[in-house]
Structures are given as C-alpha cells and as structure tokens.
Design a protein around this motif. Structure first.
Motif, PDB file in Angstrom:
ATOM      1  N   ARG A  87     -12.973  -7.410   4.532  1.00 34.63           N
ATOM      2  CA  ARG A  87     -13.204  -8.805   4.916  1.00 34.63           C
ATOM      3  C   ARG A  87     -12.156  -9.283   5.921  1.00 34.63           C
ATOM      4  NH1 ARG A  87     -13.288 -11.994  -0.488  1.00 34.63           N
ATOM      5  NH2 ARG A  87     -13.282 -13.693   1.005  1.00 34.63           N
ATOM      6  N   TYR A  88     -10.999  -8.608   5.948  1.00 38.77           N
ATOM      7  CA  TYR A  88      -9.884  -9.026   6.802  1.00 38.77           C
ATOM      8  C   TYR A  88      -9.363  -7.828   7.580  1.00 38.77           C
ATOM      9  CZ  TYR A  88     -10.024 -12.546   3.122  1.00 38.77           C
ATOM     10  OH  TYR A  88     -10.435 -13.467   2.213  1.00 38.77           O
ATOM     11  N   ARG A  89      -8.634  -8.138   8.652  1.00 41.17           N
ATOM     12  CA  ARG A  89      -7.996  -7.087   9.449  1.00 41.17           C
ATOM     13  C   ARG A  89      -6.560  -7.513   9.740  1.00 41.17           C
ATOM     14  NH1 ARG A  89      -8.553  -2.464  11.743  1.00 41.17           N
ATOM     15  NH2 ARG A  89      -7.845  -2.017  13.843  1.00 41.17           N
ATOM     16  N   LEU A  90      -5.631  -6.604   9.534  1.00 40.59           N
ATOM     17  CA  LEU A  90      -4.220  -6.848   9.801  1.00 40.59           C
ATOM     18  C   LEU A  90      -3.808  -6.028  11.016  1.00 40.59           C
ATOM     19  CD1 LEU A  90      -1.541  -8.160   8.780  1.00 40.59           C
ATOM     20  CD2 LEU A  90      -1.122  -6.005   7.592  1.00 40.59           C
ATOM     21  N   GLU A  91      -3.366  -6.716  12.065  1.00 40.04           N
ATOM     22  CA  GLU A  91      -2.891  -6.072  13.297  1.00 40.04           C
ATOM     23  C   GLU A  91      -1.391  -6.306  13.412  1.00 40.04           C
ATOM     24  OE1 GLU A  91      -4.470  -4.185  15.457  1.00 40.04           O
ATOM     25  OE2 GLU A  91      -6.447  -4.427  14.530  1.00 40.04           O
ATOM     26  N   THR A  92      -0.667  -5.246  13.705  1.00 43.33           N
ATOM     27  CA  THR A  92       0.791  -5.314  13.787  1.00 43.33           C
ATOM     28  C   THR A  92       1.274  -4.501  14.975  1.00 43.33           C
ATOM     29  OG1 THR A  92       0.846  -5.308  11.376  1.00 43.33           O
ATOM     30  CG2 THR A  92       2.914  -4.950  12.474  1.00 43.33           C
ATOM     31  N   THR A  93       2.319  -4.973  15.614  1.00 37.85           N
ATOM     32  CA  THR A  93       3.033  -4.181  16.616  1.00 37.85           C
ATOM     33  C   THR A  93       4.475  -4.057  16.155  1.00 37.85           C
ATOM     34  OG1 THR A  93       3.545  -6.129  17.930  1.00 37.85           O
ATOM     35  CG2 THR A  93       1.549  -4.911  18.521  1.00 37.85           C
ATOM     36  N   LEU A  94       5.203  -3.157  16.765  1.00 37.56           N
ATOM     37  CA  LEU A  94       6.556  -2.892  16.319  1.00 37.56           C
ATOM     38  C   LEU A  94       7.458  -2.671  17.518  1.00 37.56           C
ATOM     39  CD1 LEU A  94       7.912  -2.421  13.520  1.00 37.56           C
ATOM     40  CD2 LEU A  94       7.501   0.000  13.851  1.00 37.56           C
ATOM     41  N   THR A  95       8.581  -3.377  17.557  1.00 35.56           N
ATOM     42  CA  THR A  95       9.597  -3.148  18.577  1.00 35.56           C
ATOM     43  C   THR A  95      10.948  -3.026  17.880  1.00 35.56           C
ATOM     44  OG1 THR A  95       9.949  -5.520  18.931  1.00 35.56           O
ATOM     45  CG2 THR A  95       8.364  -4.421  20.377  1.00 35.56           C
ATOM     46  N   ALA A  96      11.848  -2.275  18.503  1.00 38.89           N
ATOM     47  CA  ALA A  96      13.170  -2.086  17.914  1.00 38.89           C
ATOM     48  C   ALA A  96      14.215  -2.061  19.011  1.00 38.89           C
ATOM     49  CB  ALA A  96      13.213  -0.786  17.114  1.00 38.89           C
ATOM     50  N   SER A  97      15.401  -2.524  18.665  1.00 41.26           N
ATOM     51  CA  SER A  97      16.530  -2.444  19.587  1.00 41.26           C
ATOM     52  C   SER A  97      17.797  -2.193  18.785  1.00 41.26           C
ATOM     53  CB  SER A  97      16.659  -3.725  20.412  1.00 41.26           C
ATOM     54  OG  SER A  97      16.947  -4.822  19.575  1.00 41.26           O
ATOM     55  N   ALA A 118       8.427  -7.101  13.978  1.00 47.86           N
ATOM     56  CA  ALA A 118       7.019  -6.754  13.768  1.00 47.86           C
ATOM     57  C   ALA A 118       6.157  -8.014  13.720  1.00 47.86           C
ATOM     58  CB  ALA A 118       6.855  -5.955  12.482  1.00 47.86           C
ATOM     59  N   PRO A 119       5.674  -8.481  14.873  1.00 46.12           N
ATOM     60  CA  PRO A 119       4.712  -9.586  14.837  1.00 46.12           C
ATOM     61  C   PRO A 119       3.380  -9.065  14.299  1.00 46.12           C
ATOM     62  CG  PRO A 119       5.100  -8.889  17.090  1.00 46.12           C
ATOM     63  CD  PRO A 119       5.998  -8.070  16.227  1.00 46.12           C
ATOM     64  N   TYR A 120       2.714  -9.873  13.484  1.00 49.07           N
ATOM     65  CA  TYR A 120       1.449  -9.445  12.895  1.00 49.07           C
ATOM     66  C   TYR A 120       0.516 -10.628  12.754  1.00 49.07           C
ATOM     67  CZ  TYR A 120       3.542 -11.230   8.565  1.00 49.07           C
ATOM     68  OH  TYR A 120       4.140 -12.029   7.626  1.00 49.07           O
ATOM     69  N   GLN A 121      -0.773 -10.309  12.654  1.00 50.55           N
ATOM     70  CA  GLN A 121      -1.760 -11.358  12.441  1.00 50.55           C
ATOM     71  C   GLN A 121      -2.868 -10.847  11.529  1.00 50.55           C
ATOM     72  OE1 GLN A 121      -3.128 -12.594  16.287  1.00 50.55           O
ATOM     73  NE2 GLN A 121      -4.605 -10.945  16.465  1.00 50.55           N
ATOM     74  N   LEU A 122      -3.354 -11.745  10.701  1.00 48.64           N
ATOM     75  CA  LEU A 122      -4.458 -11.463   9.788  1.00 48.64           C
ATOM     76  C   LEU A 122      -5.679 -12.176  10.333  1.00 48.64           C
ATOM     77  CD1 LEU A 122      -5.182 -10.226   6.973  1.00 48.64           C
ATOM     78  CD2 LEU A 122      -4.786 -12.511   6.052  1.00 48.64           C
ATOM     79  N   THR A 123      -6.750 -11.424  10.560  1.00 47.48           N
ATOM     80  CA  THR A 123      -7.965 -12.015  11.114  1.00 47.48           C
ATOM     81  C   THR A 123      -9.132 -11.802  10.157  1.00 47.48           C
ATOM     82  OG1 THR A 123      -8.498  -9.990  12.328  1.00 47.48           O
ATOM     83  CG2 THR A 123      -7.255 -11.667  13.513  1.00 47.48           C
ATOM     84  N   ASP A 124     -10.131 -12.648  10.304  1.00 45.39           N
ATOM     85  CA  ASP A 124     -11.383 -12.493   9.579  1.00 45.39           C
ATOM     86  C   ASP A 124     -12.151 -11.367  10.264  1.00 45.39           C
ATOM     87  OD1 ASP A 124     -14.232 -12.843   8.963  1.00 45.39           O
ATOM     88  OD2 ASP A 124     -13.562 -14.646   7.912  1.00 45.39           O
ATOM     89  N   ALA A 125     -12.546 -10.351   9.521  1.00 44.22           N
ATOM     90  CA  ALA A 125     -13.202  -9.183  10.120  1.00 44.22           C
ATOM     91  C   ALA A 125     -14.568  -9.541  10.689  1.00 44.22           C
ATOM     92  CB  ALA A 125     -13.338  -8.061   9.091  1.00 44.22           C
TER      93      ALA A 125
END
Length: 182
Positions: A87-97, A118-125
């Motif tokens: 029902r949902y989708r979690l999208e994440t990206t990752l950066t490091a320093s 790690a910015p992320y967002q939860l969307t309605d699928a």
C-alpha cells in the motif's frame, strides 16, 4: 534525633509514597484507556504498527552502503516476508561525508567524524501522493589509525553503526506516521 522523630520520618516517607501512587495510578490508567501504545518494545506480529510496516515496499538504495541500509530496513519492516501488493512505498537516498576533528602539528588527523544523511519519503503506492517525508542523520566519531587494515576496519565500523542508527530512526518515524492514520 529522638526515636519519635525517626518514627514520624518513616511514616512521612510512607505517606508520600502512597500519595504518589494514588496520583500516578489514575494517570497510567488514563493513558491506556486513550489508546496509548508504547513506541518501543515488542508489540507482536498482530499489532497495528507491525501490520502497517508489512505493507511498505522499500525501494532500492544506490551503492553498497545503501544496500546495507535497505537490508536493515527489510529486517525491521517485514516479519512475514515482503508484501505482494504493498500500500506504501519508501524511497531513500544516502550521502556521507567525513570530517577531520583532531589535528596534530603536522596536520594529520587523529579523530574523524562520519556524517551520514538519509532523506526519505513515504508515498501512497496507488496514487503516488507523498504521505510523509523526513531526513535521518547520524554523526559517528572514530579514531584515525595509521595501519591500513585498522583504518579501513574503523571506517567500516563507523558506517555500520551509522546505518543501524538511521534504520532505527526511519523505522520508528514511519511506524509512528502509519500509526496516526485512521
């Protein structure tokens, strides 16, 4: 101090304890009556939070550290296998320093800090509407070692600790967000 003073002292402490219990008892009962659920702890597979997390599809995260983060999230979200129709989708990206902290006179660092973002967002699928978005960040300090293997192992350990911290934060916040839905 006389024996009667000591006796009254113990009785006073006992009275204060009973008064605190009398005031605290109704407050505890009121929170359980309003639907309060603890955020941490084992709620069981049939709880609302676990059932909702089971309906989240976790997107692929680029690079090796992204794969490790995704594996941590999969371990936390899926108790009974991945969802067939999420029902949902979690999208994440990752950066490091990495930042050098303690410098010696010859400008070599003895301490460093790893910053993983790690910015992320939860969307309605079904609709693609963004339900929740946030940013998880971890700051991990570590010693900079002179030996090559030791230095690589220390940095790898810092990444592992940061990714675990971020996975826990994302799980907690997504679970809280899904728990708010009617």
């Amino acid at each position: 101090m006389s024996s009667s003073d000591r006796h009254h002292g113990k009785a006073g402490v006992r009275r204060r304890g009973l008064l605190a219990l009398a005031l605290l008892g109704p407050a505890v009962l009121a929170t359980s009556a309003c639907g309060f659920q603890p955020m941490y702890g084992n709620l069981g597979a049939n709880s609302i939070g676990a059932a909702e997390l089971q309906q989240v599809d976790i997107g692929v995260i680029k690079n090796r550290y992204g794969q490790k983060l995704r594996n941590h999230l999969i371990d936390r979200f899926y108790a009974d296998g991945r969802p067939s129709a999420p029902r949902y989708r979690l999208e994440t990206t990752l950066t490091a320093s990495e930042q050098k902290l303690a410098l010696q006179k010859d400008a070599t660092a003895t301490r460093a800090q790893l910053v993983v973002n790690a910015p992320y967002q939860l969307t309605d699928a079904a609709t693609g509407a963004i339900l929740f978005q946030a940013n998880a960040r971890s700051f991990i300090s570590y010693n900079v070692l002179e030996q090559q293997y030791g230095a690589l192992a220390t940095v790898e350990n810092a990444y592992d600790r940061a990714l675990l911290e971020i996975a826990n934060e994302i799980t907690t916040r997504v679970s809280a967000q899904l728990g708010r839905k009617p």
